[in-house]
Design an enzyme around this catalytic site. Sequence first.
Site, PDB file in Angstrom:
ATOM      1  N   GLY A 215     -38.179   1.004   6.308  1.00 16.37           N
ATOM      2  CA  GLY A 215     -37.862   1.825   7.487  1.00 16.37           C
ATOM      3  C   GLY A 215     -37.064   1.110   8.571  1.00 16.37           C
ATOM      4  O   GLY A 215     -36.909   1.635   9.673  1.00 16.37           O
TER       5      GLY A 215
ATOM      6  N   LYS B  68     -31.976   0.033   6.759  1.00 15.03           N
ATOM      7  CA  LYS B  68     -31.029  -0.614   5.834  1.00 15.03           C
ATOM      8  C   LYS B  68     -30.036   0.397   5.269  1.00 15.03           C
ATOM      9  O   LYS B  68     -28.827   0.145   5.232  1.00 15.03           O
ATOM     10  CB  LYS B  68     -31.787  -1.306   4.687  1.00 15.03           C
TER      11      LYS B  68
ATOM     12  N   GLU C 249     -28.064  -3.348  -0.580  1.00 12.07           N
ATOM     13  CA  GLU C 249     -29.328  -3.113   0.126  1.00 12.07           C
ATOM     14  C   GLU C 249     -30.407  -3.897  -0.612  1.00 12.07           C
ATOM     15  O   GLU C 249     -30.653  -3.667  -1.789  1.00 12.07           O
ATOM     16  CB  GLU C 249     -29.658  -1.619   0.115  1.00 12.07           C
TER      17      GLU C 249
END
Length: 229
Positions: free
Chosen positions: A30, A33, A103
């Site tokens: 959360g 990213k 990511e």
Amino acid sequence: NVGKLFARMSASPNKNCKRLFTVCIEGNIGSGKTTFLNNFKANDNMLVLQEPVELWRDVGGTNLLEKMYKDPVRYGCLFQSYVQLTMLQLHTQKTNLPFKVMERSVYSARCFIENMKRTKMLEKVEIDILEQWHEWCIQRADIQTDLIVYLRTSPEVVYERMRTRARKEEDCVSLEYLRQVHDVHDDWLYNRSLFSVPAPVMVLDANKSVSEMMAEFEKCRRSIFENRD
Ligand code: DCP
């Protein structure tokens, strides 16, 4: 220190031979990213690779992410083993573009393994095997990384964001769990007291709102380009 970081990047011989430059976006659950990463998609000289959450939600019809949260003792090791495989696949994805932005990474997968170790969620033999896999990837696989962008947040802020986005698998994720995941990331990338850090780290205050983060993003993007070209 970002100044030193870019001095080092500029001095690097890699700059001249234009080898692939890889950036990994890291941070707690959360921390933003995906949103941060999405901004890079406007650049046509970058391969942008989102975390394969969708793969974890559908392994031949099985939602492994959900199973892991419902029964971490039974599925934690299996899940982390699959995360390592899917992250390795992203690291090794070939491109002719000069930049790759990812990511997360095989590196931060270790944070979750570390947390399961700290909380004694898994058996020692499961941790041993996950750590051996991880070590092998670090030593032998082609996962070279040039920059880590750490979206640093407070657990309370990400807890609120996670509740708001309401990903169904994360129903049971507590503030306490987010504190644990935060601590491991911070020990790794901020305090540098955990496992080794594979690249220079740019720490950004990601408690900020999305609009404020756009300014941070622009700074980050410009710096990467300016110091590469
Ligand atoms: N996850 C995990 N173990 C890992 C990687 C992720 O248990 N090695 C879990 C945590 C989340 C989900 O997978 O429930 C996705 O986590 P991320 O933090 O990687 O992705 P987010 O979508 O939460 O990132 P953001 O909100 O920052 O975009």
